[in-house]
Design a protein around this motif. Structure first.
Motif, PDB file in Angstrom:
ATOM      1  N   ILE A  34      11.951   6.038   9.556  1.00  0.00           N
ATOM      2  CA  ILE A  34      11.263   5.537  10.980  1.00  0.00           C
ATOM      3  C   ILE A  34      10.776   4.204  10.624  1.00  0.00           C
ATOM      4  CG2 ILE A  34       9.761   5.922  12.617  1.00  0.00           C
ATOM      5  CD1 ILE A  34      12.129   7.883  12.644  1.00  0.00           C
ATOM      6  N   PRO A  35      11.348   2.994  11.283  1.00  0.00           N
ATOM      7  CA  PRO A  35      10.756   1.730  10.712  1.00  0.00           C
ATOM      8  C   PRO A  35       9.217   1.371  11.126  1.00  0.00           C
ATOM      9  CG  PRO A  35      12.047   1.815  12.985  1.00  0.00           C
ATOM     10  CD  PRO A  35      12.363   3.084  12.311  1.00  0.00           C
ATOM     11  N   VAL A  36       8.711   0.640  10.049  1.00  0.00           N
ATOM     12  CA  VAL A  36       7.224   0.207  10.393  1.00  0.00           C
ATOM     13  C   VAL A  36       7.390  -0.923  11.290  1.00  0.00           C
ATOM     14  CG1 VAL A  36       5.347  -0.485   9.370  1.00  0.00           C
ATOM     15  CG2 VAL A  36       6.604   1.511   8.345  1.00  0.00           C
ATOM     16  N   THR A  37       6.987  -1.050  12.320  1.00  0.00           N
ATOM     17  CA  THR A  37       7.165  -2.203  13.484  1.00  0.00           C
ATOM     18  C   THR A  37       5.881  -2.873  13.756  1.00  0.00           C
ATOM     19  OG1 THR A  37       6.853  -0.571  15.245  1.00  0.00           O
ATOM     20  CG2 THR A  37       9.211  -1.030  14.391  1.00  0.00           C
ATOM     21  N   SER A  38       4.851  -2.275  13.444  1.00  0.00           N
ATOM     22  CA  SER A  38       3.364  -2.880  14.002  1.00  0.00           C
ATOM     23  C   SER A  38       2.337  -2.946  12.995  1.00  0.00           C
ATOM     24  CB  SER A  38       2.987  -2.220  15.276  1.00  0.00           C
ATOM     25  OG  SER A  38       3.811  -2.444  16.214  1.00  0.00           O
ATOM     26  N   ILE A  39       1.502  -3.729  13.144  1.00  0.00           N
ATOM     27  CA  ILE A  39       0.204  -3.781  12.601  1.00  0.00           C
ATOM     28  C   ILE A  39      -0.838  -3.699  13.445  1.00  0.00           C
ATOM     29  CG2 ILE A  39      -1.423  -5.103  10.824  1.00  0.00           C
ATOM     30  CD1 ILE A  39       0.992  -6.240   9.496  1.00  0.00           C
ATOM     31  N   GLY A  40      -1.967  -2.924  13.483  1.00  0.00           N
ATOM     32  CA  GLY A  40      -2.655  -2.400  14.659  1.00  0.00           C
ATOM     33  C   GLY A  40      -3.797  -3.324  14.549  1.00  0.00           C
ATOM     34  N   PHE A  41      -4.725  -3.224  15.579  1.00  0.00           N
ATOM     35  CA  PHE A  41      -5.990  -3.959  15.917  1.00  0.00           C
ATOM     36  C   PHE A  41      -6.822  -3.715  14.692  1.00  0.00           C
ATOM     37  CE2 PHE A  41     -10.410  -3.614  17.426  1.00  0.00           C
ATOM     38  CZ  PHE A  41     -10.589  -5.067  17.574  1.00  0.00           C
ATOM     39  N   ASN A  42      -7.412  -4.884  13.883  1.00  0.00           N
ATOM     40  CA  ASN A  42      -8.330  -4.631  12.756  1.00  0.00           C
ATOM     41  C   ASN A  42      -7.814  -3.634  11.652  1.00  0.00           C
ATOM     42  OD1 ASN A  42     -10.200  -6.578  13.754  1.00  0.00           O
ATOM     43  ND2 ASN A  42     -11.552  -5.148  14.621  1.00  0.00           N
ATOM     44  N   ALA A  43      -6.520  -3.739  11.504  1.00  0.00           N
ATOM     45  CA  ALA A  43      -5.961  -2.838  10.680  1.00  0.00           C
ATOM     46  C   ALA A  43      -6.364  -3.121   9.242  1.00  0.00           C
ATOM     47  CB  ALA A  43      -4.590  -2.815  10.667  1.00  0.00           C
ATOM     48  N   PHE A  44      -6.672  -4.672   8.883  1.00  0.00           N
ATOM     49  CA  PHE A  44      -7.234  -4.904   7.489  1.00  0.00           C
ATOM     50  C   PHE A  44      -8.520  -5.580   7.444  1.00  0.00           C
ATOM     51  CE2 PHE A  44      -2.511  -4.146   6.861  1.00  0.00           C
ATOM     52  CZ  PHE A  44      -2.690  -3.338   5.509  1.00  0.00           C
ATOM     53  N   HIS A  45      -9.081  -5.369   8.526  1.00  0.00           N
ATOM     54  CA  HIS A  45     -10.190  -6.378   8.846  1.00  0.00           C
ATOM     55  C   HIS A  45     -11.275  -6.363   7.844  1.00  0.00           C
ATOM     56  CE1 HIS A  45     -13.651  -8.646  11.008  1.00  0.00           C
ATOM     57  NE2 HIS A  45     -14.285  -7.691  10.417  1.00  0.00           N
ATOM     58  N   GLY A  46     -11.535  -7.314   7.256  1.00  0.00           N
ATOM     59  CA  GLY A  46     -12.751  -7.357   6.016  1.00  0.00           C
ATOM     60  C   GLY A  46     -12.273  -6.676   4.630  1.00  0.00           C
ATOM     61  N   CYS A  47     -10.868  -6.185   4.494  1.00  0.00           N
ATOM     62  CA  CYS A  47     -10.559  -5.339   3.236  1.00  0.00           C
ATOM     63  C   CYS A  47     -10.506  -6.441   2.151  1.00  0.00           C
ATOM     64  CB  CYS A  47      -9.306  -4.723   3.542  1.00  0.00           C
ATOM     65  SG  CYS A  47      -9.474  -3.482   4.903  1.00  0.00           S
ATOM     66  N   ARG A  48     -10.388  -5.906   0.965  1.00  0.00           N
ATOM     67  CA  ARG A  48     -10.401  -6.577  -0.150  1.00  0.00           C
ATOM     68  C   ARG A  48      -9.064  -6.598  -0.771  1.00  0.00           C
ATOM     69  NH1 ARG A  48     -14.902  -3.969  -3.871  1.00  0.00           N
ATOM     70  NH2 ARG A  48     -14.168  -5.957  -5.288  1.00  0.00           N
ATOM     71  N   ILE A  49      -8.091  -6.838  -0.105  1.00  0.00           N
ATOM     72  CA  ILE A  49      -6.798  -6.961  -0.405  1.00  0.00           C
ATOM     73  C   ILE A  49      -6.506  -8.516  -0.861  1.00  0.00           C
ATOM     74  CG2 ILE A  49      -5.762  -5.328   0.988  1.00  0.00           C
ATOM     75  CD1 ILE A  49      -4.576  -7.356   2.844  1.00  0.00           C
ATOM     76  N   SER A  50      -5.723  -8.684  -1.927  1.00  0.00           N
ATOM     77  CA  SER A  50      -5.557 -10.176  -2.483  1.00  0.00           C
ATOM     78  C   SER A  50      -4.052 -10.757  -1.989  1.00  0.00           C
ATOM     79  CB  SER A  50      -5.408 -10.080  -3.724  1.00  0.00           C
ATOM     80  OG  SER A  50      -4.513  -9.049  -4.495  1.00  0.00           O
ATOM     81  N   SER A  51      -3.210  -9.757  -1.696  1.00  0.00           N
ATOM     82  CA  SER A  51      -1.740 -10.443  -1.158  1.00  0.00           C
ATOM     83  C   SER A  51      -1.360  -9.165   0.040  1.00  0.00           C
ATOM     84  CB  SER A  51      -0.800 -10.537  -2.273  1.00  0.00           C
ATOM     85  OG  SER A  51      -0.299  -9.307  -2.881  1.00  0.00           O
ATOM     86  N   ILE A  52      -0.427  -9.819   0.570  1.00  0.00           N
ATOM     87  CA  ILE A  52       0.178  -8.862   1.698  1.00  0.00           C
ATOM     88  C   ILE A  52       1.759  -9.252   1.861  1.00  0.00           C
ATOM     89  CG2 ILE A  52      -0.502 -10.375   3.728  1.00  0.00           C
ATOM     90  CD1 ILE A  52       0.074  -6.423   3.711  1.00  0.00           C
ATOM     91  N   PHE A  53       2.574  -8.314   1.816  1.00  0.00           N
ATOM     92  CA  PHE A  53       4.040  -8.715   2.368  1.00  0.00           C
ATOM     93  C   PHE A  53       4.421  -7.774   3.497  1.00  0.00           C
ATOM     94  CE2 PHE A  53       8.490  -7.108   2.052  1.00  0.00           C
ATOM     95  CZ  PHE A  53       9.102  -8.400   1.979  1.00  0.00           C
ATOM     96  N   ILE A  54       4.870  -8.793   4.446  1.00  0.00           N
ATOM     97  CA  ILE A  54       5.490  -8.097   5.719  1.00  0.00           C
ATOM     98  C   ILE A  54       6.913  -7.958   5.712  1.00  0.00           C
ATOM     99  CG2 ILE A  54       5.190  -8.523   8.197  1.00  0.00           C
ATOM    100  CD1 ILE A  54       2.546  -8.447   7.050  1.00  0.00           C
ATOM    101  N   PRO A  55       7.338  -6.759   5.986  1.00  0.00           N
ATOM    102  CA  PRO A  55       8.811  -6.584   6.137  1.00  0.00           C
ATOM    103  C   PRO A  55       9.476  -7.247   7.284  1.00  0.00           C
ATOM    104  CG  PRO A  55       7.652  -4.621   6.517  1.00  0.00           C
ATOM    105  CD  PRO A  55       6.464  -5.405   6.176  1.00  0.00           C
ATOM    106  N   SER A  56      10.727  -7.017   7.342  1.00  0.00           N
ATOM    107  CA  SER A  56      11.503  -7.564   8.173  1.00  0.00           C
ATOM    108  C   SER A  56      11.533  -6.683   9.353  1.00  0.00           C
ATOM    109  CB  SER A  56      13.145  -7.777   7.924  1.00  0.00           C
ATOM    110  OG  SER A  56      13.527  -6.309   7.679  1.00  0.00           O
ATOM    111  N   THR A  57      11.205  -5.355   9.704  1.00  0.00           N
ATOM    112  CA  THR A  57      11.055  -4.605  10.598  1.00  0.00           C
ATOM    113  C   THR A  57       9.606  -5.145  11.387  1.00  0.00           C
ATOM    114  OG1 THR A  57       9.797  -2.893   9.322  1.00  0.00           O
ATOM    115  CG2 THR A  57      12.342  -2.773   9.453  1.00  0.00           C
TER     116      THR A  57
END
Length: 336
Positions: A55-78
Motif C-alpha cells: 500500500i503506497p505511502v502518500t502523505s505526511i500529516g500535520f506536525n508529523a515530525f514537528h520538533g523531532c531530532r531527525i538529521s535527514s529525511i528522504f521523501i519517496p516518489s509516492t
C-alpha cells in the motif's frame, strides 16, 4: 528501511510503527498510508518507504515530525501530500540538515541539492532546513517553510515574488537577510514571528546597490532598522581569500584579490592548515568578515583561529561573523 512487501495472508494494520520510529496510519479506504508521527529521541536519518504491505505511502500529516531530532529525511516518489499551505510537518527540527526528494516524484523536488522541498505546481519552496539554499528558479517561499531553522544568514534570489507568514519564525540565529531583487516584493508582516529577538532590529537587510531607498519605503521591509546596499558581483569572477595586515585577518569574496594590501592567502580545504596559521597565528588579534564574504561558501574552517601548543592565539575580537556562511562547511575541527 526497505519497502514492506504485500502479503495475501497479512491483514493490513491500521497503524504501524517502523524500526526508525516513524508512525503510519491507514486511510479509511484502505488504499494509502499517511505518516502521522515519530517516536525516537535520537538523531537519525529517516528514509521513508514508498509502500507498506504493498500500500503506497502518500502523505505526511500535520506536525508529523514537528520538533523531532531527525538529521535527514528522504521523501519517496509516492508522497504527494505533505503541505496544506499552513504548516510545515518538519518545523522546529533544529537538527535537520539534509532533505532529499526522490528524483521521480511527480509533485515535489529537491533540485540542485538544495536541501529543501519545492512544490512543482507552484514552484514554491515549502520546506527547508538550516543547511538549505534557495535555488534561483524558485518563485515563492511558503508559510512556515524555515520555521525554527538555525542558520545565521539566508539569501533570497531575485526571482522570489512572495514570502509567506512565519516562513522564518523562530529563526533565532538569523543575522543577515540578503535579498537579490531590485524591487521590493510582497512579504508577510508576520514572516519573523515567534523569534526570541526582534529580527527587524537585530538582523541586517542586504539589498542591491541603489535599492536601499525603495526598501526603506516598502511595507514590512521598512521595519528593518539596518539596511545595507551590496555591490552586485558576478560570482564567476569571485574567489574567497583572506588578507593579513597589522594584526588583522580579513576575509573577502570578490574579484579584488590582486589589489589588496597585506599578505593574501587562499582558503584551506579539509584538514589542510591555512597559510596564515603558520605565519601569523600569534600576531592575529582581530578577524573581520567583510560584507562580500556573505556570498562565500567555505568548506573548512580548520585551524582558522587556533593557537599553537606553546603559543596560544591572541585573537580578541571577531567582527561581522554573520557574514560567515557555514552551510557547506564539513571540517570545523579546531577552528579556535
Amino acid at each position: 528501511l526497505t519497502d514492506i512487501d504485500e502479503s495475501s495472508n497479512v491483514d493490513l494494520p491500521e497503524t504501524y510503527t517502523d524500526d526508525q520510529g516513524v508512525i503510519y496510519k491507514l486511510n479509511s479506504s484502505g488504499n494509502a498510508y499517511t505518516v502521522t508521527g515519530y517516536t525516537s529521541d535520537f538523531n537519525v536519518n529517516v528514509n521513508l518507504p514508498s509502500s507498506l504491505y504493498g500500500i503506497p505511502v502518500t502523505s505526511i500529516g500535520f506536525n508529523a515530525f514537528h520538533g523531532c531530532r531527525i538529521s535527514s529525511i528522504f521523501i519517496p516518489s509516492t508522497v504527494k501530500n505533505l503541505y496544506d499551505g499552513m504548516d510545515n510537518p518538519f518545523s522546529a527540527c533544529v537538527n535537520l540538515t539534509s532533505i532529499t526528494v526522490a528524483n521521480d516524484n511527480p509533485w515535489y523536488d529537491s533540485r540542485e541539492g538544495c536541501n529543501a522541498i519545492i512544490e512543482k505546481s507552484s514552484n514554491s519552496l515549502i520546506i527547508g532546513c538550516s543547511k538549505s539554499f534557495i535555488p534561483n528558479s524558485v518563485e515563492s517561499i511558503g508559510r512556515d517553510a524555515f520555521y525554527g531553522s538555525t542558520f545565521s544568514d539566508i539569501t533570497i534570489p531575485e526571482n522570489i515574488k512572495s514570502i509567506g507568514s512565519i516562513s522564518f519564525g523562530r529563526c533565532n540565529e538569523l543575522k543577515s537577510f540578503i535579498v537579490k531583487s531590485r524591487t521590493p516584493f510582497s512579504i508577510d508582516e508576520y514572516v519573523f514571528d515567534e523569534s526570541n529577538h526582534n529580527v527587524f532590529e537585530y538582523a541586517t537587510l542586504y539589498v542591491p546597490k541603489g535599492c536601499k531607498t525603495a526598501y526603506q519605503q516598502a511595507n514590512v521591509w521598512k521595519n528593518f532598522q539596518n539596511i545595507v546596499e551590496q555591490e552586485e558581483v558576478n560570482p564567476e569572477n569571485c574567489e574567497s581569500y583572506a588578507v593579513y595586515q597589522n594584526g588583522v585577518l580579513t576575509f573577502y569574496y570578490d574579484n579584488k584579490k590582486s589589489t589588496r594590501e597585506g599578505t593574501v592567502y587562499g582558503l584551506n580545504e579539509g584538514y589542510e592548515i591555512p597559510g596564515w596559521y603558520n605565519e601569523h597565528r600569534t600576531e592575529i588579534t582581530k578577524a573581520v568578515f567583510d560584507d562580500s564574504f556573505a556570498g562565500a561558501r567555505p568548506t573548512s574552517t580548520y585551524y582558522w583561529f587556533a593557537g599553537g601548543y606553546d603559543d596560544p592565539s591572541n585573537l580578541t575580537e571577531i567582527q561581522d561573523i554573520q557574514n560567515l556562511n557555514t552551510s557547506n562547511v564539513t571540517y570545523m575541527d579546531a577552528m579556535f
